[in-house]
Write an enzyme that holds these catalytic residues in place. Structure first.
Site, PDB file in Angstrom:
ATOM      1  N   GLY A 404       0.820  -1.202   0.000  1.00 24.29           N
ATOM      2  CA  GLY A 404       0.000   0.000   0.000  1.00 24.29           C
ATOM      3  C   GLY A 404       0.854   1.251   0.000  1.00 24.29           C
ATOM      4  N   PRO A 405       0.225   2.415  -0.123  1.00 27.60           N
ATOM      5  CA  PRO A 405       0.970   3.683  -0.169  1.00 27.60           C
ATOM      6  C   PRO A 405       1.686   3.953   1.148  1.00 27.60           C
ATOM      7  CG  PRO A 405      -1.324   3.949  -0.879  1.00 27.60           C
ATOM      8  CD  PRO A 405      -1.216   2.604  -0.251  1.00 27.60           C
ATOM      9  N   PRO A 406       2.643   4.883   1.143  1.00 25.67           N
ATOM     10  CA  PRO A 406       3.337   5.223   2.397  1.00 25.67           C
ATOM     11  C   PRO A 406       2.373   5.851   3.399  1.00 25.67           C
ATOM     12  CG  PRO A 406       4.544   6.033   0.470  1.00 25.67           C
ATOM     13  CD  PRO A 406       3.221   5.586  -0.026  1.00 25.67           C
ATOM     14  N   GLY A 407       2.594   5.542   4.670  1.00 25.89           N
ATOM     15  CA  GLY A 407       1.857   6.198   5.733  1.00 25.89           C
ATOM     16  C   GLY A 407       0.512   5.604   6.070  1.00 25.89           C
ATOM     17  N   VAL A 408       0.173   4.439   5.526  1.00 23.07           N
ATOM     18  CA  VAL A 408      -1.141   3.852   5.834  1.00 23.07           C
ATOM     19  C   VAL A 408      -1.072   2.914   7.032  1.00 23.07           C
ATOM     20  CG1 VAL A 408      -1.977   4.075   3.478  1.00 23.07           C
ATOM     21  CG2 VAL A 408      -0.783   2.002   4.159  1.00 23.07           C
ATOM     22  N   SER A 727      -5.944   2.591 -17.866  1.00 19.17           N
ATOM     23  CA  SER A 727      -7.261   2.838 -17.282  1.00 19.17           C
ATOM     24  C   SER A 727      -7.920   4.110 -17.793  1.00 19.17           C
ATOM     25  CB  SER A 727      -7.158   2.890 -15.757  1.00 19.17           C
ATOM     26  OG  SER A 727      -6.315   3.941 -15.349  1.00 19.17           O
ATOM     27  N   LYS A 770      -9.254   5.574  -6.477  1.00 25.40           N
ATOM     28  CA  LYS A 770      -9.803   6.445  -7.530  1.00 25.40           C
ATOM     29  C   LYS A 770     -11.161   7.007  -7.130  1.00 25.40           C
ATOM     30  CE  LYS A 770      -7.409   3.975 -11.265  1.00 25.40           C
ATOM     31  NZ  LYS A 770      -7.567   3.104 -12.441  1.00 25.40           N
TER      32      LYS A 770
END
Length: 854
Positions: A404-408, A727, A770
């Protein structure tokens, strides 16, 4: 058995006749010196160029020279038959010819083609029969050349021609080589004091350079090819050059061996002296009663620890062996400290020690909820594992990968899992690691070697079942020192890691009880075999509502404590937190949000410390004064979109974003122009969208002539930011269709999906991020591929209730959902000629060129 050897078998021949190197002159018994011409019988002499028929004895892996006396052993039936035929003659002569290298071998009958053409005529001086062979003593006489073969069975027989002795071409060069050889022989004899005196006198007193060269060829280990080259040499110059070169090499080897022997003797003498001194020192310490701190006491203490340790049998045997080696070594020896460090690691590792798991599922759930907001899927997975352990204690630990993205909260989630399980937690940072030895350890042959990070972490944990986090597994590198990702293939495979061997320990350690958790921002850099070994759990970014809950429950209380305040001294409103999350941070996680909240709390702490107030309350209106102007202005839904503009959705490492696809017509142009830092895949989506609309123009009420009369330009704003991915296909198709038909794209609608030339809409990834980004921008209607319907369940319930989600499976359905029904601005007609016919692109370009020239 070899076809012919110089002793009773081939191994003896290679060891005693060919010579094993520089000790050839020192072997006992030494080969006889060159025979004098007077030693021959008249019947043995042959004139040069004589041709006669004679039996042939093949020699395996050796060459026989004229003028030398050597022992031979004939063991094969064909060889014995040849010897019997030679003994039946009055002269007792036989021709010895070598088998070519790599030929013959164990074949019973060596064919004539496998033999060299030049051999040696020998006289049988002595014969003795053995049960399985005939032992011979032979004297080499002349060189012979095989002219033709007259018989192959029951033994080889050939017509041979006597060769003339080597002739001298350059007398000065021969003299120089002769003197150099004598000098080298003297140096060699000086290094071999055990050579008998008669051999020394015979070699130093030799006057015939040819016979001396043949003698050296028979005692030095030249190899079959060089020995044959000496035998075939036509000139004395060539013969001496070969002999001199080989003798010089053997002398160099002898000097090196002598140097090594002297150094070893010196080291042994020093070691003996040190040993005596140490023994005297131990005796003195014993008399003084001060011998408890010696190495003997240290070894005894190590043995006592080994006896008390609970080790596997294989480990115990290796530790016992190393301890015995250490006891025999002096404390000053380098290996003593290497072995002691090794044994300390072996004794301190938790081979059989495990921590007891907390199997209270309700308590584990409470801990997970206390540490993290949301993340229901991950919490459910951990509870499932605890339930399996409760029902089957011998089950293996899972291997998870949080992506996952940083900081989650990937790393902090690992700590919470360890706390919920009641296990030790160890974290290994893999970011930038390029050396495989960092994981597998260094071999003990290297100075300063140590175990790998896996074994070191287990030693620190003290148990063999900790929660071990492999942080940033997607940041691994590789260079000439190995590939750490490949080393992890064994570590993260439950079928292999139960016998993991660290290079330093070289003992099997069971890693199957370790709960491995890997973290990654992206899955693409992870090699597929390694990715296949892990259970991937995606951690999506947080919505604004989730960030608000996280800030209220975790971030604000933590920052209050870290900045020295009490809860009654600081408060912040929900609106202020939402403003900070949306306008002062731009991330999928909450790391930046916590730093910004910490900045606000520090300013409040300054006011309290200065005595200006007892409590600070921060509201929306105070944020600008505390943090300055907003740093980010996120994309917002446009109230009205002109024809040719569509709202797309994108995913980045920092979360989701919306982007606007803009298209326009180029009168007099041609083809498709793409700008905005679009990647290859995104460019292909734009070309596929234009091609599909062109091929289905009548279906969408588009005049096909427009594609010939107008060029198209597609641009995606934020042109300095690279963009890629398939996409955006639906959004690009909608923008181009809006441009061609004059029907605007609905401003309240955002879309995503990959398209194909056959009109299909394929699913995409990052749906949650999104949709959250579109929701933040004010979008309330979403168009998704039909096969992404299951992914919509990941969208938070409060967000999903505010959205209208339309699922489409084909491009026609997507355009019906995204384009307004009313034609807003009709597209311009195609260029036409005066007679009403449409102009081709070449005609348009020609006219444009004419106008430019005018």
């Amino acid at each position: 058995m070899a076809e012919e050897t110089r002793h009773t078998n081939q191994d003896t021949d290679q060891a005693e006749t060919s010579g094993a190197s520089s000790q050839a002159l020192n072997q006992q018994p030494a080969p006889p010196p060159p025979a004098a011409p007077d030693d021959r019988q008249p019947a043995e002499r042959r004139d040069a160029h004589d041709v006669f028929d004679i039996a042939v004895l093949p020699l395996q892996s050796t060459t026989l020279f004229p003028g030398t006396v050597v022992p031979l052993a004939a063991g094969r039936p064909r060889s014995i038959a040849a010897v019997e035929a030679a003994l039946a003659t009055s002269e007792k002569l036989i021709a010895c010819v070598s088998v070519r290298e790599g030929r013959g071998g164990e074949v019973e009958a060596t064919p004539p083609d496998d033999l060299y053409q030049i051999g040696t005529l020998v006289s049988i001086k002595r014969m003795m029969r053995a049960p399985d062979a005939i032992q011979l003593i032979v004297l080499g006489t002349e060189r012979v050349r095989v002219v033709g073969w007259s018989q192959t069975d029951p033994f080889l027989r050939a017509r041979v021609q006597v060769m003339a002795p080597p002739r001298t071409i350059d007398a000065q060069q021969v003299e120089a080589l002769w003197r150099n050889m004598q000098s080298l022989i003297q140096q060699a004899l000086a290094l071999l004091p055990q050579v008998p005196q008669e051999i020394r006198a015979s070699v130093l007193g030799a006057t015939d350079p040819v016979q001396l060269a043949y003698f050296l060829g028979s005692v030095l280990n030249l190899g079959l090819e060089q020995e044959q080259a000496m035998l075939e040499a036509e000139t004395v110059d060539e013969l001496l050059q070969i002999a001199y070169a080989r003798l010089a090499r053997e002398l160099e080897i002898m000097e090196i061996r002598s140097k090594i022997a002297n150094e070893a003797q010196s080291e042994m003498s020093k070691a003996q002296r040190d040993y005596i001194l140490r023994e005297q020192m131990k005796a003195i310490q014993k008399e003084l009663g001060d011998d408890e701190g010696g190495e003997r006491a240290e070894a005894e203490m190590m043995r006592e620890r080994l006896d008390q340790a609970d080790l596997p049998e294989e480990v115990r045997k290796e530790a016992e062996r190393e301890l015995k080696r250490m006891e025999r070594l002096p404390a000053a020896a380098p290996d003593y400290h290497v072995i002691r460090t090794y044994l300390e690691y072996v004794l301190e590792l938790p081979w059989k020690k495990s921590s007891e798991d907390k199997l209270d599922l309700a308590e584990a759930r409470r801990i997970l909820d206390e540490d993290h907001y949301g993340l229901e899927d991950i919490k459910e997975r951990i509870l499932e594992f605890l339930a399996v352990i409760k029902l089957r204690p011998t089950s293996k630990s899972p291997i998870l990968c949080f992506a996952g993205p940083p900081g989650v909260g990937k790393t902090s989630l690992g700590r919470s899992i360890a706390r919920a399980l009641g296990r030790e937690f160890e974290r290994i940072s893999l970011g930038g690691m390029r050396d495989e030895a960092e994981l597998r350890g260094h071999r003990r042959t290297y100075i300063g070697s140590m175990p790998g990070r896996i074994i070191q972490s287990l030693r620190r944990a003290g148990v063999n079942n900790p929660v071990m986090m492999l942080d940033e597994i997607d940041k691994l590198g590789a260079d000439y020192r190995g590939d750490p990702a490949s080393a992890l293939l064994e570590v993260l495979d439950p079928q292999q890691n139960n016998t993991f061997r660290d290079h330093y320990l070289d003992l099997p350690f069971d890693l199957s009880n370790v709960f491995f958790i890997a973290t990654a921002n992206q899955l693409a850099p992870i090699p597929p075999p390694l990715r296949d070994r892990m259970e991937i759990i995606q951690l999506a970014g947080y919505s604004d509502q989730e960030k608000l809950h996280i800030a209220l429950q975790y971030l604000v209380p933590r920052q209050i404590i870290e900045n020295g305040l009490r809860e009654e001294q600081f408060s912040i409103t929900d609106g202020a937190l939402m403003l900070i999350a949306s306008r002062y941070t731009r991330e999928a996680g909450v790391r930046q949000l916590e730093r910004t909240i910490g900045s606000v709390v520090r300013k409040a702490a300054l006011q309290v410390a200065q005595g200006g107030t007892d409590k600070v309350t921060v509201d929306v209106g105070d944020i600008k004064g505390l943090l300055g102007a907003p740093r980010f202005y996120p994309e917002e839904a446009r109230k009205e979109l002109p024809a040719g503009v569509a709202t797309g959705m994108a995913w980045t490492e920092m979360g989701g974003e919306i982007l606007f696809i803009e298209a326009t017509l180029l009168p007099g142009g041609s083809g498709l122009t793409l700008t905005g830092q679009l990647g290859e895949v995104m460019q292909e989506s734009a070309r596929a969208a234009r091609s599909y609309l062109w091929s289905h123009a009548s279906e969408f009420d588009i005049d096909p002539a427009m594609f010939k009369s107008y060029g198209s330009h597609v641009h995606v704003p934020a042109g300095a930011i690279p963009k890629d991915g398939p996409s955006a296909g639906v959004a690009m198709t909608s923008a181009l269709a809006s441009l061609m038909t004059g029907r605007r794209v609905r401003p309240d609608t955002a879309m995503t999906g990959e398209i194909t030339l056959s009109g299909m809409v394929f699913p995409v990834g990052g749906v949650k991020e999104k949709v959250l980004a579109a929701h933040r921008a004010g979008i309330r209607r979403i168009v998704l591929p039909a096969r992404n319907e299951a992914d919509s369940e990941d969208i938070p319930e409060d967000v999903r209730q505010q959205l209208e989600i339309v699922y489409v499976g084909r491009i026609g359905e997507a355009l019906d959902a995204t384009l307004e029904k009313v034609v807003f601005s009709p597209p311009p007609p195609p260029f036409a000629l005066e007679d009403g016919r449409e102009r081709t692109m070449s005609q348009v370009e020609t006219e444009a060129m004419r106008l430019r020239k005018a």
